[in-house]
Design an enzyme around this catalytic site. Structure first.
Site, PDB file in Angstrom:
ATOM      1  N   HIS A   1       0.753  -1.186   0.099  1.00 43.08           N
ATOM      2  CA  HIS A   1      -0.071   0.081   0.097  1.00 43.08           C
ATOM      3  C   HIS A   1       0.795   1.178  -0.084  1.00 43.08           C
ATOM      4  O   HIS A   1       0.370   2.141   0.155  1.00 43.08           O
ATOM      5  CB  HIS A   1      -0.807  -0.130   1.094  1.00 43.08           C
ATOM      6  CG  HIS A   1      -1.822  -1.095   1.381  1.00 43.08           C
ATOM      7  ND1 HIS A   1      -2.578  -1.646   0.418  1.00 43.08           N
ATOM      8  CD2 HIS A   1      -1.908  -2.103   2.451  1.00 43.08           C
ATOM      9  CE1 HIS A   1      -3.211  -2.669   0.712  1.00 43.08           C
ATOM     10  NE2 HIS A   1      -2.917  -2.783   1.796  1.00 43.08           N
TER      11      HIS A   1
ATOM     12  N   HIS B   1      -7.126  -4.294  -0.947  1.00 42.27           N
ATOM     13  CA  HIS B   1      -6.794  -5.719  -1.461  1.00 42.27           C
ATOM     14  C   HIS B   1      -7.129  -6.306  -2.660  1.00 42.27           C
ATOM     15  O   HIS B   1      -6.886  -7.503  -2.665  1.00 42.27           O
ATOM     16  CB  HIS B   1      -6.974  -6.573  -0.035  1.00 42.27           C
ATOM     17  CG  HIS B   1      -6.533  -5.894   1.238  1.00 42.27           C
ATOM     18  ND1 HIS B   1      -7.455  -5.252   2.006  1.00 42.27           N
ATOM     19  CD2 HIS B   1      -5.183  -5.666   1.837  1.00 42.27           C
ATOM     20  CE1 HIS B   1      -6.611  -4.692   2.981  1.00 42.27           C
ATOM     21  NE2 HIS B   1      -5.412  -5.053   2.876  1.00 42.27           N
TER      22      HIS B   1
END
Length: 333
Positions: free
Chosen positions: A56, A219
């Protein structure tokens, strides 16, 4: 799969090694995979710890530094950091004023941060308070969560709570700022493509060339619906309108508007999207007090974007404008 790596199993360790070489103002604990600001712990200052799965970036390690986080734990790709990592981070930033854990609402993150806080309490008198972010309006429950996902508000919260801690405020006040930010911010994201987890070597999901996913998670979790590709102005409406339906953002001091790239979206497109988001907000009577545009909370190589809107007030705007010196956010004196 085409990626710049040596061995997929070593990608997090190799990236942290590179981060240590690129940013001597940080201190990287390679054994525990924790990134610290070099001067941690700062005596008399509340320590801020966050973390999550890698993939991320720059969230979270890129936000370590003066005015933001004191430490960030790097889990494996899309995998929560383990309790021992969080314990090491917490102990390493304890300057005697307590520690705030900033936790995204994903089941593994919440569980492991809770376990770490219990371990710290058993070993010391360090006061630990956790604030969990759950700002995603796309879905109530998802693959990884019970309740809403923690997404873009986490970036804004780490900046604002970090500024409050840098002022020397006590833990209770820093935590109050964090809770207020989470309560008054909302996010919504979308994807044009899937992402590819290095260890898997193939896209997480199949998304046809002529379709996009609205309400995607960071995700690759499914969102609200899959729809045909549409112009950016329509995408902006699809992202902003659910936020405005969930939280009244009219009047007052306006909002901090954050348009975030998911990893493979160029700034050319993100600025175009910001213009369309601003137009939707103007039509809805919502003023923009501050903005942030760029890829700050990504999903590896996913193409797409998210929009986060946070209700602003005088205090939050002052904290937003306060100096910050991290690899990914840097402004002020």
């Amino acid at each position: 799969m085409k990626k710049l790596l040596n061995d997929p199993a070593d990608i997090v360790a190799d990236a942290l090694r590179g981060m240590a070489a690129a940013h001597p103002e940080l201190r990287v604990d390679s054994e525990n995979r924790v990134v610290f600001r070099r001067d941690a712990p700062v005596r008399g200052k509340v320590g801020l710890v966050s973390g999550g799965g890698s993939g991320h970036e720059p969230m979270h390690a890129g936000f370590v530094g003066a005015g933001m986080l004191d430490a960030a734990c790097a889990g494996e790709v899309f995998t929560s950091p383990v309790p021992d990592q969080v314990v090491a981070a917490t102990q390493g930033v304890d300057g005697g004023a307590g520690v705030l854990h900033v936790v995204k609402n994903y089941t593994g993150d919440v569980m492991n941060f809770e376990m770490a806080a219990e371990l710290v309490a058993a070993e010391s008198d360090t006061e630990v308070v956790a604030v969990v972010t759950d700002d995603d309006v796309a879905v109530q429950d998802s693959t990884y969560t019970a309740g809403r996902r923690g997404v873009g508000v986490t970036v804004l919260l780490e900046k604002l709570a970090g500024a409050a801690a840098e002022e020397g405020r006590p833990l209770a006040e820093v935590a109050d700022v964090a809770r207020r930010v989470n309560a008054t911010g909302r996010s919504m994201g979308m994807a044009l493509t899937s992402c590819t987890v290095p260890a898997a070597g193939r896209p997480t999901f199949d998304l046809p060339e002529d379709e996009m996913e609205i309400g995607i998670g960071i995700h690759g979790e499914p969102g609200r619906r899959r729809v045909p590709l549409a112009p950016a102005r329509e995408v902006a409406e699809m992202l902003v309108e659910p936020i405005l339906a969930d939280l009244d953002l009219t009047g007052g001091d306006g909002v901090i508007a954050f348009v975030n790239g998911m990893g493979a979206t160029p700034l050319l497109e993100l600025y175009l999207m910001y213009a369309e988001v601003a137009a939707v907000l103007e039509k809805a009577g919502v003023g923009i007090a501050r903005n942030l545009v760029g890829s700050y909370m990504t999903s590896l190589d996913m193409a797409g974007c998210s929009v986060t809107l946070l209700r602003a007030d005088d205090e939050l705007l002052r904290l937003w404008d306060a100096p910050v010196r991290t690899p990914a956010l840097r402004w002020g004196g």
